[in-house]
Design a protein around this motif. Structure first.
Motif, PDB file in Angstrom:
ATOM      1  N   ASN A 183       0.810  -1.213   0.000  1.00  0.00           N
ATOM      2  CA  ASN A 183       0.000   0.000   0.000  1.00  0.00           C
ATOM      3  C   ASN A 183       0.847   1.267   0.000  1.00  0.00           C
ATOM      4  O   ASN A 183       0.338   2.353   0.257  1.00  0.00           O
ATOM      5  CB  ASN A 183      -0.926   0.016   1.222  1.00  0.00           C
ATOM      6  N   ALA A 184       2.129   1.140  -0.254  1.00  0.00           N
ATOM      7  CA  ALA A 184       3.028   2.294  -0.259  1.00  0.00           C
ATOM      8  C   ALA A 184       3.476   2.599  -1.687  1.00  0.00           C
ATOM      9  O   ALA A 184       3.512   1.724  -2.545  1.00  0.00           O
ATOM     10  CB  ALA A 184       4.250   2.003   0.607  1.00  0.00           C
ATOM     11  N   TYR A 185       3.784   3.860  -1.913  1.00  0.00           N
ATOM     12  CA  TYR A 185       4.406   4.240  -3.176  1.00  0.00           C
ATOM     13  C   TYR A 185       5.526   5.231  -2.858  1.00  0.00           C
ATOM     14  O   TYR A 185       5.507   5.913  -1.820  1.00  0.00           O
ATOM     15  CB  TYR A 185       3.397   4.832  -4.164  1.00  0.00           C
ATOM     16  N   PHE A 186       6.521   5.271  -3.704  1.00  0.00           N
ATOM     17  CA  PHE A 186       7.694   6.100  -3.500  1.00  0.00           C
ATOM     18  C   PHE A 186       7.909   6.962  -4.736  1.00  0.00           C
ATOM     19  O   PHE A 186       7.624   6.536  -5.847  1.00  0.00           O
ATOM     20  CB  PHE A 186       8.921   5.223  -3.237  1.00  0.00           C
ATOM     21  N   PHE A 187       8.412   8.173  -4.530  1.00  0.00           N
ATOM     22  CA  PHE A 187       8.650   9.068  -5.651  1.00  0.00           C
ATOM     23  C   PHE A 187       9.787  10.032  -5.305  1.00  0.00           C
ATOM     24  O   PHE A 187      10.079  10.259  -4.134  1.00  0.00           O
ATOM     25  CB  PHE A 187       7.382   9.848  -6.015  1.00  0.00           C
TER      26      PHE A 187
ATOM     27  N   ASP B 241      10.489  10.546  -1.374  1.00  0.00           N
ATOM     28  CA  ASP B 241       9.371  10.678  -0.448  1.00  0.00           C
ATOM     29  C   ASP B 241       8.448   9.481  -0.656  1.00  0.00           C
ATOM     30  O   ASP B 241       8.646   8.688  -1.582  1.00  0.00           O
ATOM     31  CB  ASP B 241       8.622  11.987  -0.681  1.00  0.00           C
ATOM     32  N   CYS B 242       7.451   9.350   0.181  1.00  0.00           N
ATOM     33  CA  CYS B 242       6.542   8.210   0.062  1.00  0.00           C
ATOM     34  C   CYS B 242       5.129   8.620   0.434  1.00  0.00           C
ATOM     35  O   CYS B 242       4.905   9.689   1.009  1.00  0.00           O
ATOM     36  CB  CYS B 242       7.008   7.053   0.934  1.00  0.00           C
ATOM     37  N   GLY B 243       4.212   7.775   0.100  1.00  0.00           N
ATOM     38  CA  GLY B 243       2.816   7.990   0.444  1.00  0.00           C
ATOM     39  C   GLY B 243       2.122   6.657   0.612  1.00  0.00           C
ATOM     40  O   GLY B 243       2.718   5.598   0.379  1.00  0.00           O
TER      41      GLY B 243
END
Length: 185
Positions: free
Chosen positions: A48-52, A60-62
């Protein structure tokens, strides 16, 4: 490999027998102190995480899937967040992770101050309760795959991943495996 030893099976069995009668009490204890609860994502693990990358090059992540956001003990959130962590890695870095959480909690004005010892205790208690509940249903299913899985030296073999990735069941296998590893460290 270590999960195949008679010593591992004996140790796991002893710990399960000791904890099983007390699962409800463990969860109730973790749930009882409002200072160790907040509204948080209940399933903030890697799927359920994404990184950019930000324009300055920092990462960063969300989080996605906020459907399970609710008030809960920190210990419960940690347990669900760490379900995809490797047991050995979590055992080696547990205090660093918990300290990092407490530092951010304090830096963001969290009050009252929380105790690392209490947070660690609650995390351990909830982890045991979780393993006695959630994972054992999955473990029973994976036991049907026992003969197939035993032909591999590790669950990290590419053939296992490829055979289970279509229905995403590899994630469930790795959760059960890592939970068992952490339980017996």
């Amino acid at each position: 490999e270590e999960a195949r030893t008679p010593e591992f099976a004996r140790q796991l069995s002893q710990r399960m027998e000791a904890v099983a009668p007390h699962v409800k009490d463990l969860v109730a204890y973790c749930d009882s102190n409002p200072d160790y609860r907040s509204v948080q994502h209940r399933n903030a693990n890697t799927d359920n995480a994404y990184f950019f990358k930000r324009p300055d090059g920092s990462v960063d992540c969300g989080l996605l899937d906020w459907g399970q956001c609710c008030e809960q003990p920190y210990a419960q959130a940690f347990t669900f967040c760490f379900t995809s962590a490797q047991g050995q890695m979590l055992a080696n870095h547990e205090d660093e992770i918990l300290r990092g959480f407490l530092e951010e909690y304090d830096a963001c004005g969290g009050r009252p101050s929380l105790s690392l010892e209490e947070l660690r205790l609650q995390f351990h208690l909830f982890w045991m309760a979780y393993n006695m509940g959630q994972n054992w249903g999955n473990a029973a299913m994976w036991n049907q795959w026992k003969m197939y899985l035993q032909t591999f030296p590790s669950i990290y073999e590419e053939e296992i991943f490829n055979s289970l990735k279509a229905d995403q069941s590899y994630f469930g296998l790795s959760i059960v495996y890592q939970s068992l590893m952490l339980w017996c460290l």
